[in-house]
Design a protein around this motif. Structure first.
Motif, mmCIF file in Angstrom:
data_model
loop_
_atom_site.group_PDB
_atom_site.id
_atom_site.type_symbol
_atom_site.label_atom_id
_atom_site.label_comp_id
_atom_site.label_asym_id
_atom_site.label_seq_id
_atom_site.Cartn_x
_atom_site.Cartn_y
_atom_site.Cartn_z
ATOM 1 N N HIS A 411 7.087 23.438 -25.353
ATOM 2 C CA HIS A 411 6.642 22.284 -24.560
ATOM 3 C C HIS A 411 6.998 20.962 -25.226
ATOM 4 C CE1 HIS A 411 4.449 24.907 -21.831
ATOM 5 N NE2 HIS A 411 3.919 25.526 -22.872
ATOM 6 N N PHE A 412 7.741 21.023 -26.337
ATOM 7 C CA PHE A 412 8.137 19.813 -27.048
ATOM 8 C C PHE A 412 9.647 19.619 -26.954
ATOM 9 C CE2 PHE A 412 4.055 20.590 -28.923
ATOM 10 C CZ PHE A 412 3.577 19.345 -29.298
ATOM 11 N N GLY A 413 10.063 18.386 -26.799
ATOM 12 C CA GLY A 413 11.473 18.027 -26.900
ATOM 13 C C GLY A 413 11.639 16.978 -27.972
ATOM 14 N N MET A 414 12.669 17.143 -28.822
ATOM 15 C CA MET A 414 12.833 16.240 -29.966
ATOM 16 C C MET A 414 14.194 15.565 -29.919
ATOM 17 S SD MET A 414 11.187 18.468 -33.105
ATOM 18 C CE MET A 414 11.062 17.018 -34.149
ATOM 19 N N ILE A 426 30.098 22.128 -24.794
ATOM 20 C CA ILE A 426 29.149 21.091 -24.392
ATOM 21 C C ILE A 426 28.069 21.695 -23.492
ATOM 22 C CG2 ILE A 426 28.902 18.925 -23.147
ATOM 23 C CD1 ILE A 426 30.329 18.551 -25.765
ATOM 24 N N HIS A 427 28.493 22.584 -22.586
ATOM 25 C CA HIS A 427 27.530 23.222 -21.686
ATOM 26 C C HIS A 427 26.444 23.957 -22.473
ATOM 27 C CE1 HIS A 427 26.169 25.556 -18.103
ATOM 28 N NE2 HIS A 427 25.929 26.478 -19.020
ATOM 29 N N ASN A 428 26.834 24.787 -23.443
ATOM 30 C CA ASN A 428 25.852 25.569 -24.204
ATOM 31 C C ASN A 428 24.990 24.677 -25.096
ATOM 32 O OD1 ASN A 428 26.788 27.919 -23.061
ATOM 33 N ND2 ASN A 428 28.142 28.438 -24.765
ATOM 34 N N ILE A 429 25.584 23.595 -25.604
ATOM 35 C CA ILE A 429 24.805 22.662 -26.431
ATOM 36 C C ILE A 429 23.714 22.001 -25.590
ATOM 37 C CG2 ILE A 429 24.944 20.432 -27.623
ATOM 38 C CD1 ILE A 429 27.679 21.370 -28.700
ATOM 39 N N LEU A 430 24.057 21.607 -24.374
ATOM 40 C CA LEU A 430 23.075 20.951 -23.513
ATOM 41 C C LEU A 430 22.042 21.942 -22.974
ATOM 42 C CD1 LEU A 430 25.371 18.468 -21.546
ATOM 43 C CD2 LEU A 430 24.062 18.089 -23.634
ATOM 44 N N ALA A 431 22.399 23.225 -22.929
ATOM 45 C CA ALA A 431 21.461 24.263 -22.472
ATOM 46 C C ALA A 431 20.744 24.924 -23.647
ATOM 47 C CB ALA A 431 22.210 25.308 -21.654
ATOM 48 N N TYR A 432 20.767 24.287 -24.814
ATOM 49 C CA TYR A 432 20.218 24.881 -26.044
ATOM 50 C C TYR A 432 18.736 25.232 -25.898
ATOM 51 C CZ TYR A 432 19.821 25.518 -31.122
ATOM 52 O OH TYR A 432 19.633 26.032 -32.370
ATOM 53 N N GLY A 433 17.975 24.382 -25.199
ATOM 54 C CA GLY A 433 16.544 24.630 -25.042
ATOM 55 C C GLY A 433 16.196 25.343 -23.758
ATOM 56 N N ASP A 489 13.370 19.677 -20.057
ATOM 57 C CA ASP A 489 12.247 19.129 -19.277
ATOM 58 C C ASP A 489 10.894 19.528 -19.863
ATOM 59 O OD1 ASP A 489 11.091 17.640 -17.257
ATOM 60 O OD2 ASP A 489 10.937 19.370 -15.902
ATOM 61 N N PRO A 490 10.610 19.140 -21.122
ATOM 62 C CA PRO A 490 9.319 19.472 -21.738
ATOM 63 C C PRO A 490 8.230 18.488 -21.311
ATOM 64 C CG PRO A 490 10.655 18.233 -23.275
ATOM 65 C CD PRO A 490 11.481 18.371 -22.031
ATOM 66 N N ALA A 491 6.998 18.829 -21.609
ATOM 67 C CA ALA A 491 5.875 17.952 -21.258
ATOM 68 C C ALA A 491 5.649 16.885 -22.315
ATOM 69 C CB ALA A 491 4.609 18.786 -21.078
ATOM 70 N N ILE A 492 6.070 17.146 -23.551
ATOM 71 C CA ILE A 492 5.809 16.233 -24.667
ATOM 72 C C ILE A 492 7.134 15.901 -25.352
ATOM 73 C CG2 ILE A 492 4.499 15.879 -26.794
ATOM 74 C CD1 ILE A 492 2.646 18.187 -25.825
ATOM 75 N N LEU A 493 7.339 14.628 -25.650
ATOM 76 C CA LEU A 493 8.572 14.169 -26.295
ATOM 77 C C LEU A 493 8.264 13.598 -27.665
ATOM 78 C CD1 LEU A 493 10.300 12.264 -23.353
ATOM 79 C CD2 LEU A 493 10.821 14.562 -24.180
ATOM 80 N N ILE A 494 9.195 13.813 -28.580
ATOM 81 C CA ILE A 494 9.128 13.208 -29.909
ATOM 82 C C ILE A 494 10.455 12.516 -30.152
ATOM 83 C CG2 ILE A 494 8.956 13.631 -32.382
ATOM 84 C CD1 ILE A 494 7.171 16.035 -31.687
ATOM 85 N N LEU A 495 10.428 11.211 -30.272
ATOM 86 C CA LEU A 495 11.632 10.410 -30.497
ATOM 87 C C LEU A 495 11.494 9.760 -31.866
ATOM 88 C CD1 LEU A 495 11.741 8.734 -26.953
ATOM 89 C CD2 LEU A 495 12.755 10.896 -27.669
ATOM 90 N N LYS A 521 5.975 11.734 -19.050
ATOM 91 C CA LYS A 521 5.782 12.654 -20.181
ATOM 92 C C LYS A 521 4.980 11.977 -21.290
ATOM 93 C CE LYS A 521 10.288 14.763 -19.247
ATOM 94 N NZ LYS A 521 9.727 15.890 -18.493
ATOM 95 N N THR A 522 4.228 12.783 -22.025
ATOM 96 C CA THR A 522 3.570 12.278 -23.232
ATOM 97 C C THR A 522 4.643 12.099 -24.294
ATOM 98 O OG1 THR A 522 1.561 13.511 -22.686
ATOM 99 C CG2 THR A 522 1.778 12.707 -24.951
#
Length: 576
Positions: A411-414, A426-433, A489-495, A521-522
Motif C-alpha cells: 500500500h506504499f509507493g516510494m 521500460i514496460h517491466n520497469i514501470l510495472a515493477y510494483g 496506485d498505492p494509498a500512501i506515498l513517500i516522496l 492519497k496520503t
C-alpha cells in the motif's frame, strides 16, 4: 574450519546430490580396485620374464593389464564427472540460497556491513568452496579406498615391510597438521582482506566522479594500496605455509619408499620375497602414500575453501528479520497514527521518544528539519524497515506489527532521491510494483506524468531495455520512478527528496507529475526546498528525532520558531 568441518556444515546443501555422490563413491572403489589389482599382473610378468618363460605366456597377461588400466581410466573419468557436477551444482545452489538469505536479512544488516564484502562472498568465496569440493571430494573418495585396499595388498605380499610403511604414515599426518594449523589463520585473514579490498574498490568506482572532482585520486590509491598490501601479506603467508605441506610430506613418504626398497633387497637376498613381489610392493607402497601427497598438494585450495565456507556459513547464521504479522490490510484509506512511539538504532540511545502523530487519510504531510533530524527514520518505521522500541503505529486502525510486511508495503509507493530502476524493458520497469499491469494502463500513467513523450522517442519505445549505456537525464529517470508508482496506485506515498538531484526546469515537470500522483492519497513529502511544500496540509518540523512544531505554512511562520528560521534562512539564500 577444517575440511571435515566444512563438509559437515555444508551437508544440508549436499543432500540434493546423494545420487551423484553414490555413483562417485562406487566409481572410486572400482577405479582404485582396478588400479591396485594391476601390480599383481606386473609381478607375474616380471617373475615370468626373469624365469625366461615364452612370450606366448606373457602376452595374455599384458593384454589383461591393458584392459585393467583402460577400465580404471573410465571409472576415474566417471568419478571426476560426478564430483565436477557436485562441485559446480552445489556452488549454483549456494548462490541461490545466499541470495534468498540476503533478501531475508533486515535493513539494519545492510546499514552496518559493506556491500563489496557481501559481493565477495557471492563470487570469490563460493568459487573457492567449489574448487575445494572439487579437489577434496575426488581426493577423499579415491584416497580413502586406496589406503584401505593398499594395506590389504601389501599385507598379502609381506607383513614386515607393510609395518615399515605404516609406521611412517603418522609422521606424514603430524607434519601436515602442524603446518596446516599454522597457515589456517592466514587463509582466514586472506578471505576477509579480499572482502575489504572489494568493498574499497566498489566504493571508489561508485564515487569516481567525486574522487576526480576533488582530486582525491592519490588518497584513494593510498587507501587501496594499504588494503592491497594487507592482502599481499596475508596471502603470501598463507601460500608460503600452504606450499610447505606437499614437499615435506613427500620427503617423509620418499624416505619410507627408500627404506622399503632397501629392506626388500635384503629380504630378496634371503629368499623371503621374489623380485616381482618387490616391484609390486613398491607400487603398493607408492599407492598407499599417494593420497597423503595428493591431500597435501591441494591443501592450499582446501584451506582457502574452508576459510570461505566459514564466511558463507556465518552469513547463513544471521537471524532473518522476523515477521509476526498475520493480518491483511485491505482497502487501505491511509489514516496513520503514531501512538507514543520510541525508537533508537541503538536501544540504549533513543532517537525518538514518545512520538504522537495523527494523520487523516488523504492528507499531504511535509516533513522538514536539519540533516539527521530523523525524517528518514520516521519513514523507516512506517515501512517496517525497523521496528519501534515501544508504542505502536496504526494504519487505518491496524497495528502494523500485526500486518504482514509484504501486505503492508503493497500500500506504499516510494519516490526516492536516488532513483533505482534496474536493467529491464521500460514496460517491466514501470510495472515493477504491479506485474499484471496492462500496456494501456502504463501508457496512460506515463502520459499523466509527462514521461510518454521521451519514452516514445527511445529506440524501441516501451520495449527499450534500460541499461548503463543508455543516457537518460536524472529528471527523466525520476519521471519513470513517479510513473512506476502511479501504475501501482498505492494509498500512501513517500516522496523523499525526490527533486534534490535535478535541475530547475526538470523540477517543474517532476513537481507537476507528483501533484497528479498525490491527488487523493496520503502523502509524506521530505524536502529541503521549502518552496515545494507550501501547500501541504500539515508540516512536521523534526529535530533530534522528535517533532518540535507542526501546522500549516502560515501557522508555522506566525509561530516564528524553528520552521520560520529554516524558511527565512533559505529565502535569504535564494535571494542571494
Amino acid at each position: 574450519m577444517k575440511l571435515h568441518e566444512m563438509i559437515r556444515q555444508l551437508r544440508p546443501f549436499l543432500r540434493d546430490f546423494r545420487g551423484p555422490l553414490f555413483i562417485a563413491f562406487t566409481m572410486a572403489i572400482l577405479s582404485v580396485t582396478l588400479n591396485l589389482y594391476a601390480p599383481l599382473f606386473i609381478s607375474d610378468i616380471i617373475d615370468a620374464m626373469s624365469q625366461g618363460q615364452p612370450q606366448a605366456i606373457i602376452l595374455p597377461s599384458l593384454m589383461r593389464l591393458a584392459m585393467i588400466y583402460l577400465a580404471y581410466s573410465l571409472c576415474t573419468w566417471g568419478m571426476m564427472l560426478c564430483t565436477n557436477h557436485i562441485a559446480f551444482s552445489s556452488a549454483h545452489t549456494l548462490r541461490q540460497r545466499l541470495f534468498q538469505k540476503l533478501e531475508e536479512l533486515p535493513i539494519a544488516y545492510y546499514d552496518t556491513h559493506e556491500h563489496g564484502d557481501m559481493l565477495a562472498r557471492f563470487t570469490n568465496d563460493i568459487d573457492r568452496i567449489s574448487d575445494g569440493l572439487l579437489q577434496g571430494l575426488s581426493t577423499l573418495l579415491s584416497g580413502l579406498v586406496t589406503i584401505i585396499l593398499a594395506i590389504g595388498f601389501m599385507v598379502r605380499i609381506h607383513i614386515g615391510m607393510t609395518c615399515i610403511v605404516l609406521l611412517c604414515a603418522p609422521f606424514t599426518y603430524l607434519i601436515a597438521k602442524l603446518i596446516t594449523k599454522r597457515s589456517h589463520k592466514y587463509f582466514i585473514s586472506q578471505t576477509y582482506d579480499i572482502g575489504k579490498l572489494n568493498a574499497q574498490t566498489q566504493e571508489m568506482l561508485a564515487g569516481i566522479r567525486t574522487v576526480k572532482a576533488y582530486q582525491q585520486e592519490d588518497a584513494a590509491y593510498e587507501r587501496f594500496q594499504a588494503l592491497n598490501q594487507q592482502l599481499y601479506h596475508s596471502g603470501q603467508h598463507a601460500q608460503f605455509y600452504g606450499s610447505l605441506v606437499n614437499p615435506t610430506t613427500r620427503l617423509v613418504t620418499n624416505s619410507a619408499y627408500t627404506i622399503v626398497g632397501v629392506c626388500g633387497a635384503f629380504f630378496a637376498l634371503g629368499g623371503q620375497i621374489t623380485l616381482g613381489n618387490i616391484s609390486s610392493f613398491l607400487l603398493y607402497s607408492n599407492h598407499f602414500s599417494k593420497p597423503f601427497n595428493e591431500i597435501s598438494a591441494v591443501m592450499t585450495q582446501l584451506q582457502a575453501a574452508a576459510a570461505s565456507a566459514q564466511r558463507i556459513l556465518s552469513l547463513f547464521a544471521q537471524p532473518p528479520q522476523s515477521d509476526t504479522g498475520e493480518h491483511t490490510l485491505r482497502n487501505c484509506k491511509g489514516h496513520i497514527r503514531f501512538e507514543h512511539v520510541s525508537f533508537g538504532y541503538d536501544p540504549h540511545h533513543l532517537l525518538m521518544k514518545d512520538l504522537c502523530i495523527d494523520i487523516p487519510a488523504g492528507s499531504r504531510i511535509a516533513i522538514v528539519g536539519k540533516t539527521g533530524a530523523g525524517k528518514t527514520t520516521l519513514i523507516n518505521l512506517l515501512m517496517r524497515f525497523y521496528e519501534v522500541n515501544s508504542g505502536r503505529i496504526l494504519v487505518d486502525g491496524m497495528d502494523i506489527t500485526t500486518c504482514k510486511r509484504d501486505e503492508l508495503r503493497a500500500h506504499f509507493g516510494m519516490v526516492l532521491q536516488d532513483t533505482f530502476l534496474g536493467k529491464d524493458t521500460i514496460h517491466n520497469i514501470l510495472a515493477y510494483g504491479k506485474k499484471d499491469a496492462k500496456r494501456s494502463d502504463i501508457i496512460q500513467a506515463a502520459q499523466a506524468c509527462g514521461a510518454h513523450s521521451f519514452i516514445e522517442k527511445l529506440s524501441d519505445g516501451y520495449d527499450t531495455v534500460l541499461n548503463d549505456n543508455m543516457f537518460l537525464s536524472q529528471g527523466q529517470r525520476q519521471l519513470l520512478s513517479i510513473t512506476r508508482v502511479m501504475v501501482m496506485d498505492p494509498a500512501i506515498l513517500i516522496l523523499d527528496e525526490a527533486t534534490s538531484n535535478i535541475d530547475t526546469r526538470s523540477e517543474l515537470y517532476v513537481n507537476a507529475a507528483m501533484e497528479k500522483l498525490m491527488q487523493g492519497k496520503t502523502s509524506f513529502v521530505i524536502a529541503h526546498r521549502l518552496s515545494t511544500i507550501l501547500n501541504s496540509d500539515q508540516i512536521l518540523v523534526m529535530d533530534q528525532g522528535n517533532i518540535v512544531e507542526s501546522g500549516t505554512h502560515e501557522q508555522l511562520l506566525q509561530k516564528n520558531g524553528a520552521y520560520a528560521d529554516l524558511y527565512h534562512a533559505q529565502f535569504e539564500q535564494d535571494q542571494t
